[in-house]
Design a protein around this motif. Structure first.
Motif, PDB file in Angstrom:
ATOM      1  N   ALA A  12     111.463  18.285  45.053  1.00 14.93           N
ATOM      2  CA  ALA A  12     110.676  19.520  45.143  1.00 14.93           C
ATOM      3  C   ALA A  12     109.627  19.582  44.049  1.00 14.93           C
ATOM      4  CB  ALA A  12     111.593  20.733  45.064  1.00 14.93           C
ATOM      5  N   ALA A  13     109.960  19.105  42.861  1.00 17.13           N
ATOM      6  CA  ALA A  13     109.020  19.176  41.744  1.00 17.13           C
ATOM      7  C   ALA A  13     107.903  18.145  41.889  1.00 17.13           C
ATOM      8  CB  ALA A  13     109.749  18.970  40.434  1.00 17.13           C
ATOM      9  N   MET A  14     108.114  17.103  42.670  1.00 14.07           N
ATOM     10  CA  MET A  14     107.104  16.062  42.808  1.00 14.07           C
ATOM     11  C   MET A  14     105.861  16.585  43.525  1.00 14.07           C
ATOM     12  SD  MET A  14     109.450  12.757  43.543  1.00 14.07           S
ATOM     13  CE  MET A  14     108.146  11.559  43.346  1.00 14.07           C
ATOM     14  N   ALA A  15     106.004  17.576  44.386  1.00 19.83           N
ATOM     15  CA  ALA A  15     104.871  18.097  45.128  1.00 19.83           C
ATOM     16  C   ALA A  15     104.177  19.242  44.388  1.00 19.83           C
ATOM     17  CB  ALA A  15     105.323  18.577  46.501  1.00 19.83           C
ATOM     18  N   ALA A  16     104.764  19.707  43.308  1.00 13.68           N
ATOM     19  CA  ALA A  16     104.219  20.855  42.586  1.00 13.68           C
ATOM     20  C   ALA A  16     103.088  20.427  41.657  1.00 13.68           C
ATOM     21  CB  ALA A  16     105.321  21.537  41.784  1.00 13.68           C
ATOM     22  N   ASP A  17     102.176  21.347  41.433  1.00 12.79           N
ATOM     23  CA  ASP A  17     101.056  21.159  40.507  1.00 12.79           C
ATOM     24  C   ASP A  17     101.071  22.307  39.511  1.00 12.79           C
ATOM     25  OD1 ASP A  17      99.720  18.799  41.477  1.00 12.79           O
ATOM     26  OD2 ASP A  17      99.045  19.986  43.188  1.00 12.79           O
ATOM     27  N   ILE A  18     100.269  22.152  38.460  1.00  9.92           N
ATOM     28  CA  ILE A  18     100.127  23.214  37.463  1.00  9.92           C
ATOM     29  C   ILE A  18      98.835  23.976  37.748  1.00  9.92           C
ATOM     30  CG2 ILE A  18      99.775  23.712  35.015  1.00  9.92           C
ATOM     31  CD1 ILE A  18     101.521  21.268  34.418  1.00  9.92           C
ATOM     32  N   TYR A  19      98.955  25.298  37.775  1.00  9.31           N
ATOM     33  CA  TYR A  19      97.822  26.192  38.007  1.00  9.31           C
ATOM     34  C   TYR A  19      97.743  27.146  36.821  1.00  9.31           C
ATOM     35  CZ  TYR A  19      98.226  24.562  42.818  1.00  9.31           C
ATOM     36  OH  TYR A  19      98.295  23.778  43.952  1.00  9.31           O
ATOM     37  N   ILE A  20      96.577  27.215  36.177  1.00  7.88           N
ATOM     38  CA  ILE A  20      96.377  28.104  35.042  1.00  7.88           C
ATOM     39  C   ILE A  20      95.379  29.178  35.463  1.00  7.88           C
ATOM     40  CG2 ILE A  20      95.535  28.280  32.669  1.00  7.88           C
ATOM     41  CD1 ILE A  20      96.468  25.341  32.336  1.00  7.88           C
ATOM     42  N   GLY A  21      95.723  30.423  35.161  1.00  2.74           N
ATOM     43  CA  GLY A  21      94.826  31.494  35.553  1.00  2.74           C
ATOM     44  C   GLY A  21      95.279  32.845  35.048  1.00  2.74           C
ATOM     45  N   MET A  22      94.686  33.865  35.647  1.00  3.24           N
ATOM     46  CA  MET A  22      94.942  35.247  35.275  1.00  3.24           C
ATOM     47  C   MET A  22      95.797  35.905  36.354  1.00  3.24           C
ATOM     48  SD  MET A  22      93.351  35.292  32.465  1.00  3.24           S
ATOM     49  CE  MET A  22      93.503  37.034  32.099  1.00  3.24           C
ATOM     50  N   ARG A  34      92.660  31.633  39.561  1.00  2.00           N
ATOM     51  CA  ARG A  34      92.645  30.373  38.830  1.00  2.00           C
ATOM     52  C   ARG A  34      91.434  30.276  37.910  1.00  2.00           C
ATOM     53  NH1 ARG A  34      93.787  24.503  41.519  1.00  2.00           N
ATOM     54  NH2 ARG A  34      94.282  23.458  39.570  1.00  2.00           N
ATOM     55  N   CYS A  35      91.640  29.653  36.779  1.00  4.04           N
ATOM     56  CA  CYS A  35      90.569  29.451  35.802  1.00  4.04           C
ATOM     57  C   CYS A  35      89.857  28.146  36.125  1.00  4.04           C
ATOM     58  CB  CYS A  35      91.138  29.442  34.384  1.00  4.04           C
ATOM     59  SG  CYS A  35      91.736  31.063  33.923  1.00  4.04           S
ATOM     60  N   SER A  36      89.030  28.204  37.125  1.00  3.68           N
ATOM     61  CA  SER A  36      88.228  27.049  37.533  1.00  3.68           C
ATOM     62  C   SER A  36      86.982  27.577  38.238  1.00  3.68           C
ATOM     63  CB  SER A  36      89.027  26.133  38.472  1.00  3.68           C
ATOM     64  OG  SER A  36      89.363  26.810  39.658  1.00  3.68           O
ATOM     65  N   ILE A  37      86.060  26.688  38.506  1.00  2.93           N
ATOM     66  CA  ILE A  37      84.827  27.096  39.180  1.00  2.93           C
ATOM     67  C   ILE A  37      85.186  27.714  40.524  1.00  2.93           C
ATOM     68  CG2 ILE A  37      82.703  26.238  40.255  1.00  2.93           C
ATOM     69  CD1 ILE A  37      82.570  24.161  38.034  1.00  2.93           C
ATOM     70  N   CYS A 100      91.304  33.368  30.357  1.00  5.73           N
ATOM     71  CA  CYS A 100      90.864  31.975  30.372  1.00  5.73           C
ATOM     72  C   CYS A 100      89.500  31.840  31.054  1.00  5.73           C
ATOM     73  CB  CYS A 100      91.893  31.108  31.086  1.00  5.73           C
ATOM     74  SG  CYS A 100      92.196  31.609  32.790  1.00  5.73           S
ATOM     75  N   HIS A 101      88.914  32.957  31.467  1.00 10.81           N
ATOM     76  CA  HIS A 101      87.607  32.922  32.138  1.00 10.81           C
ATOM     77  C   HIS A 101      86.483  32.998  31.103  1.00 10.81           C
ATOM     78  CE1 HIS A 101      89.254  33.058  36.119  1.00 10.81           C
ATOM     79  NE2 HIS A 101      89.967  34.126  35.815  1.00 10.81           N
ATOM     80  N   LEU A 102      85.517  32.119  31.209  1.00  9.91           N
ATOM     81  CA  LEU A 102      84.417  32.028  30.258  1.00  9.91           C
ATOM     82  C   LEU A 102      83.663  33.340  30.123  1.00  9.91           C
ATOM     83  CD1 LEU A 102      82.688  30.354  28.347  1.00  9.91           C
ATOM     84  CD2 LEU A 102      81.354  29.608  30.318  1.00  9.91           C
ATOM     85  N   GLU A 103      83.405  34.031  31.231  1.00  8.82           N
ATOM     86  CA  GLU A 103      82.626  35.272  31.143  1.00  8.82           C
ATOM     87  C   GLU A 103      83.359  36.349  30.350  1.00  8.82           C
ATOM     88  OE1 GLU A 103      84.655  35.427  35.214  1.00  8.82           O
ATOM     89  OE2 GLU A 103      83.505  33.941  34.133  1.00  8.82           O
ATOM     90  N   ASP A 104      84.698  36.321  30.347  1.00  6.35           N
ATOM     91  CA  ASP A 104      85.444  37.277  29.529  1.00  6.35           C
ATOM     92  C   ASP A 104      85.248  36.979  28.052  1.00  6.35           C
ATOM     93  OD1 ASP A 104      86.394  38.666  31.720  1.00  6.35           O
ATOM     94  OD2 ASP A 104      88.251  37.521  31.831  1.00  6.35           O
ATOM     95  N   TRP A 105      85.183  35.704  27.706  1.00  3.25           N
ATOM     96  CA  TRP A 105      84.960  35.319  26.305  1.00  3.25           C
ATOM     97  C   TRP A 105      83.549  35.689  25.870  1.00  3.25           C
ATOM     98  CZ3 TRP A 105      87.817  30.902  23.714  1.00  3.25           C
ATOM     99  CH2 TRP A 105      89.121  30.829  24.163  1.00  3.25           C
TER     100      TRP A 105
END
Length: 117
Positions: A12-22, A34-37, A100-105
């Motif tokens: 189950a963990a092999m298919a998981a990814d890491i997502y960073i965001g708000m 998500r903190c991405s474009i 983690c969003h640039l515009e917030d910084w």
């Protein structure tokens, strides 16, 4: 050596990814922006596929009040009603008051350090 590590990792963990965001709450369900474009938004789901309404260490009230709360999610991408979603295995690195969003910084006033004006 890699074979041994792969054999010890649950499938189950092999298919998981890491997502960073708000994190936020919307219509009684947790969401991750998500903190991405493009800042994609994912509905967060339990391993059984039900919408997550809470998670230990998260204050639903703070999320409803639009408090800045960043987190790291280990999960698997899926869709629910044709929209992006994540089946969550773990949520950690929960930080209130951080974005983690640039515009917030860029919107925050620059704090002068010692000897600066």
């Amino acid at each position: 050596m890699l074979f041994v590590l792969g054999a010890l990792t649950p499938f189950a963990a092999m298919a998981a990814d890491i997502y960073i965001g708000m994190l936020s709450a919307h219509e009684g369900s947790l969401r991750l922006t998500r903190c991405s474009i493009g800042k994609p938004i994912y509905q967060l789901l339990s391993q059984e596929g039900r919408p997550l309404a809470e998670w230990p260490g998260l204050s639903p009230q703070a999320l409803e009040e639009q408090a800045k709360t960043s987190a790291r999610i280990l999960g698997e991408f899926t869709e629910r009603d044709g929209k992006p979603a994540l089946q969550v295995e773990r949520i950690d690195a929960i930080r209130s008051g951080e974005s983690c969003h640039l515009e917030d910084w860029l919107d925050e006033p620059v704090k002068a350090g010692p000897g600066q004006q």
